[in-house]
Write a protein that holds these residues in place. Structure first.
Motif, PDB file in Angstrom:
ATOM      1  N   ALA A   1       0.659   6.331 -13.518  1.00 26.27           N
ATOM      2  CA  ALA A   1       1.263   7.612 -13.140  1.00 26.27           C
ATOM      3  C   ALA A   1       0.615   8.154 -11.873  1.00 26.27           C
ATOM      4  CB  ALA A   1       1.132   8.613 -14.285  1.00 26.27           C
ATOM      5  N   ARG A   2      -0.706   8.044 -11.788  1.00 32.99           N
ATOM      6  CA  ARG A   2      -1.420   8.512 -10.592  1.00 32.99           C
ATOM      7  C   ARG A   2      -1.024   7.696  -9.371  1.00 32.99           C
ATOM      8  NH1 ARG A   2      -7.084   6.580 -10.386  1.00 32.99           N
ATOM      9  NH2 ARG A   2      -5.990   4.915  -9.328  1.00 32.99           N
ATOM     10  N   ASP A   3      -0.907   6.376  -9.543  1.00 33.02           N
ATOM     11  CA  ASP A   3      -0.585   5.497  -8.426  1.00 33.02           C
ATOM     12  C   ASP A   3       0.855   5.626  -7.958  1.00 33.02           C
ATOM     13  OD1 ASP A   3      -3.165   4.608  -8.416  1.00 33.02           O
ATOM     14  OD2 ASP A   3      -2.741   2.701  -9.405  1.00 33.02           O
ATOM     15  N   GLU A   4       1.714   6.240  -8.747  1.00 33.75           N
ATOM     16  CA  GLU A   4       3.107   6.417  -8.367  1.00 33.75           C
ATOM     17  C   GLU A   4       3.411   7.828  -7.879  1.00 33.75           C
ATOM     18  OE1 GLU A   4       5.405   5.163 -11.722  1.00 33.75           O
ATOM     19  OE2 GLU A   4       4.892   3.062 -11.436  1.00 33.75           O
ATOM     20  N   ALA A   5       2.452   8.733  -8.017  1.00 39.89           N
ATOM     21  CA  ALA A   5       2.669  10.127  -7.630  1.00 39.89           C
ATOM     22  C   ALA A   5       2.795  10.257  -6.114  1.00 39.89           C
ATOM     23  CB  ALA A   5       1.514  10.990  -8.132  1.00 39.89           C
ATOM     24  N   THR A   6       3.711  11.095  -5.677  1.00 37.59           N
ATOM     25  CA  THR A   6       3.895  11.362  -4.254  1.00 37.59           C
ATOM     26  C   THR A   6       2.814  12.341  -3.787  1.00 37.59           C
ATOM     27  OG1 THR A   6       6.266  11.052  -4.474  1.00 37.59           O
ATOM     28  CG2 THR A   6       5.526  12.238  -2.542  1.00 37.59           C
ATOM     29  N   VAL A   7       2.283  12.078  -2.604  1.00 32.87           N
ATOM     30  CA  VAL A   7       1.231  12.914  -2.030  1.00 32.87           C
ATOM     31  C   VAL A   7       1.777  13.585  -0.768  1.00 32.87           C
ATOM     32  CG1 VAL A   7      -1.071  12.922  -1.001  1.00 32.87           C
ATOM     33  CG2 VAL A   7      -0.579  11.425  -2.950  1.00 32.87           C
ATOM     34  N   ASN A   8       1.812  14.909  -0.782  1.00 33.52           N
ATOM     35  CA  ASN A   8       2.217  15.676   0.390  1.00 33.52           C
ATOM     36  C   ASN A   8       0.995  15.791   1.293  1.00 33.52           C
ATOM     37  OD1 ASN A   8       2.702  17.721   2.270  1.00 33.52           O
ATOM     38  ND2 ASN A   8       4.058  18.821   0.890  1.00 33.52           N
ATOM     39  N   ILE A   9       1.017  15.100   2.419  1.00 39.31           N
ATOM     40  CA  ILE A   9      -0.165  15.078   3.283  1.00 39.31           C
ATOM     41  C   ILE A   9      -0.445  16.412   3.962  1.00 39.31           C
ATOM     42  CG2 ILE A   9      -0.180  12.583   3.643  1.00 39.31           C
ATOM     43  CD1 ILE A   9       1.267  13.007   6.297  1.00 39.31           C
ATOM     44  N   ASN A  10       0.491  17.336   3.900  1.00 42.56           N
ATOM     45  CA  ASN A  10       0.258  18.669   4.459  1.00 42.56           C
ATOM     46  C   ASN A  10      -0.426  19.602   3.469  1.00 42.56           C
ATOM     47  OD1 ASN A  10       1.280  18.324   7.087  1.00 42.56           O
ATOM     48  ND2 ASN A  10       3.366  18.481   6.312  1.00 42.56           N
ATOM     49  N   LEU A  11      -0.402  19.267   2.198  1.00 48.83           N
ATOM     50  CA  LEU A  11      -0.967  20.143   1.174  1.00 48.83           C
ATOM     51  C   LEU A  11      -2.069  19.491   0.340  1.00 48.83           C
ATOM     52  CD1 LEU A  11       2.383  21.631  -0.210  1.00 48.83           C
ATOM     53  CD2 LEU A  11       0.840  22.662   1.465  1.00 48.83           C
ATOM     54  N   ALA A  12      -2.191  18.177   0.428  1.00 44.25           N
ATOM     55  CA  ALA A  12      -3.068  17.432  -0.470  1.00 44.25           C
ATOM     56  C   ALA A  12      -4.538  17.781  -0.293  1.00 44.25           C
ATOM     57  CB  ALA A  12      -2.867  15.938  -0.246  1.00 44.25           C
TER      58      ALA A  12
ATOM     59  N   ALA B   1      -1.780   1.405  11.106  1.00 45.45           N
ATOM     60  CA  ALA B   1      -0.416   1.086  10.672  1.00 45.45           C
ATOM     61  C   ALA B   1      -0.402   0.414   9.307  1.00 45.45           C
ATOM     62  CB  ALA B   1       0.267   0.204  11.714  1.00 45.45           C
ATOM     63  N   LYS B   2      -1.393  -0.448   9.037  1.00 40.06           N
ATOM     64  CA  LYS B   2      -1.428  -1.146   7.740  1.00 40.06           C
ATOM     65  C   LYS B   2      -1.652  -0.170   6.591  1.00 40.06           C
ATOM     66  CE  LYS B   2      -2.927  -5.658   9.384  1.00 40.06           C
ATOM     67  NZ  LYS B   2      -3.980  -6.678   9.320  1.00 40.06           N
ATOM     68  N   THR B   3      -2.574   0.753   6.772  1.00 36.15           N
ATOM     69  CA  THR B   3      -2.835   1.752   5.731  1.00 36.15           C
ATOM     70  C   THR B   3      -1.600   2.619   5.517  1.00 36.15           C
ATOM     71  OG1 THR B   3      -5.180   1.803   6.300  1.00 36.15           O
ATOM     72  CG2 THR B   3      -4.330   3.677   5.054  1.00 36.15           C
ATOM     73  N   LEU B   4      -0.967   2.988   6.590  1.00 36.85           N
ATOM     74  CA  LEU B   4       0.248   3.798   6.515  1.00 36.85           C
ATOM     75  C   LEU B   4       1.342   3.050   5.747  1.00 36.85           C
ATOM     76  CD1 LEU B   4       1.536   6.463   7.393  1.00 36.85           C
ATOM     77  CD2 LEU B   4       2.194   5.353   9.511  1.00 36.85           C
ATOM     78  N   GLU B   5       1.544   1.785   6.055  1.00 38.68           N
ATOM     79  CA  GLU B   5       2.596   1.010   5.390  1.00 38.68           C
ATOM     80  C   GLU B   5       2.294   0.785   3.910  1.00 38.68           C
ATOM     81  OE1 GLU B   5       5.632   0.477   6.473  1.00 38.68           O
ATOM     82  OE2 GLU B   5       4.941   1.580   8.223  1.00 38.68           O
ATOM     83  N   LYS B   6       1.019   0.574   3.563  1.00 39.01           N
ATOM     84  CA  LYS B   6       0.644   0.368   2.157  1.00 39.01           C
ATOM     85  C   LYS B   6       0.956   1.591   1.309  1.00 39.01           C
ATOM     86  CE  LYS B   6      -3.614  -1.141   3.048  1.00 39.01           C
ATOM     87  NZ  LYS B   6      -5.005  -1.565   2.806  1.00 39.01           N
ATOM     88  N   ASN B   7       0.952   2.762   1.936  1.00 40.77           N
ATOM     89  CA  ASN B   7       1.118   4.011   1.199  1.00 40.77           C
ATOM     90  C   ASN B   7       2.444   4.717   1.460  1.00 40.77           C
ATOM     91  OD1 ASN B   7      -1.580   4.405  -0.149  1.00 40.77           O
ATOM     92  ND2 ASN B   7      -2.220   4.083   1.956  1.00 40.77           N
ATOM     93  N   ARG B   8       3.258   4.196   2.329  1.00 41.11           N
ATOM     94  CA  ARG B   8       4.455   4.906   2.791  1.00 41.11           C
ATOM     95  C   ARG B   8       5.315   5.455   1.652  1.00 41.11           C
ATOM     96  NH1 ARG B   8       6.795   5.721   7.447  1.00 41.11           N
ATOM     97  NH2 ARG B   8       5.548   4.184   8.545  1.00 41.11           N
ATOM     98  N   ARG B   9       5.547   4.689   0.601  1.00 37.50           N
ATOM     99  CA  ARG B   9       6.427   5.137  -0.475  1.00 37.50           C
ATOM    100  C   ARG B   9       5.857   6.325  -1.248  1.00 37.50           C
ATOM    101  NH1 ARG B   9       4.631   3.639  -5.340  1.00 37.50           N
ATOM    102  NH2 ARG B   9       3.098   1.982  -5.459  1.00 37.50           N
ATOM    103  N   ARG B  10       4.548   6.552  -1.133  1.00 39.77           N
ATOM    104  CA  ARG B  10       3.904   7.669  -1.839  1.00 39.77           C
ATOM    105  C   ARG B  10       3.696   8.891  -0.970  1.00 39.77           C
ATOM    106  NH1 ARG B  10      -1.356   6.485  -4.507  1.00 39.77           N
ATOM    107  NH2 ARG B  10      -0.937   8.567  -5.254  1.00 39.77           N
ATOM    108  N   LEU B  11       3.950   8.793   0.324  1.00 40.53           N
ATOM    109  CA  LEU B  11       3.643   9.879   1.240  1.00 40.53           C
ATOM    110  C   LEU B  11       4.845  10.765   1.514  1.00 40.53           C
ATOM    111  CD1 LEU B  11       1.603   7.833   3.861  1.00 40.53           C
ATOM    112  CD2 LEU B  11       0.697   9.304   2.057  1.00 40.53           C
ATOM    113  N   SER B  12       4.590  12.049   1.675  1.00 37.56           N
ATOM    114  CA  SER B  12       5.626  12.989   2.090  1.00 37.56           C
ATOM    115  C   SER B  12       4.975  14.075   2.941  1.00 37.56           C
ATOM    116  CB  SER B  12       6.331  13.616   0.877  1.00 37.56           C
ATOM    117  OG  SER B  12       5.508  14.589   0.278  1.00 37.56           O
TER     118      SER B  12
END
Length: 99
Positions: free
Chosen positions: A31-42, A85-96
């Motif tokens: 559940a933690r690994d699938e949660a979306t992270v808002n990078i403006n508020l996290a 870019a690699k870190t960004l791509e690994k996390n893209r689906r979780r970022l907002s």
């Protein structure tokens, strides 16, 4: 009357109890690994849940956000020192950038 909806089940042997506890822990991790992270508020704690983001990179994200304002797109995260870019791509689906 007692409500046992949240009570842990009883087990007849330690292996079943261990398997149950392991399944519960795995469900929390998933559940933690699938949660979306808002990078403006996290918070730092939320940011370190991302793949490849430790405490120092999380603090760099927060500092960048405080200095330059909110991220307009997820891709802007690559402007933070240490985020490639690699870190960004690994996390893209979780970022907002918005809720």
């Amino acid at each position: 009357m007692l409500n046992n909806a949240h009570a842990a089940p009883c087990f007849d042997n330690p292996q079943r109890a261990y398997a149950y506890l392991l399944a519960q822990e795995n469900a929390k991790i998933q559940a933690r690994d699938e949660a979306t992270v808002n990078i403006n508020l996290a918070s730092e704690g939320e940011l370190v849940s991302l793949n490849g983001i430790g405490s120092s990179k999380a603090q760099a994200i927060i500092l960048y956000r405080e200095m330059f304002g909110e991220f307009k797109t997820v891709d802007e995260l690559a402007k933070v020192k240490g985020i490639g870019a690699k870190t960004l791509e690994k996390n893209r689906r979780r970022l907002s950038v918005q809720d």
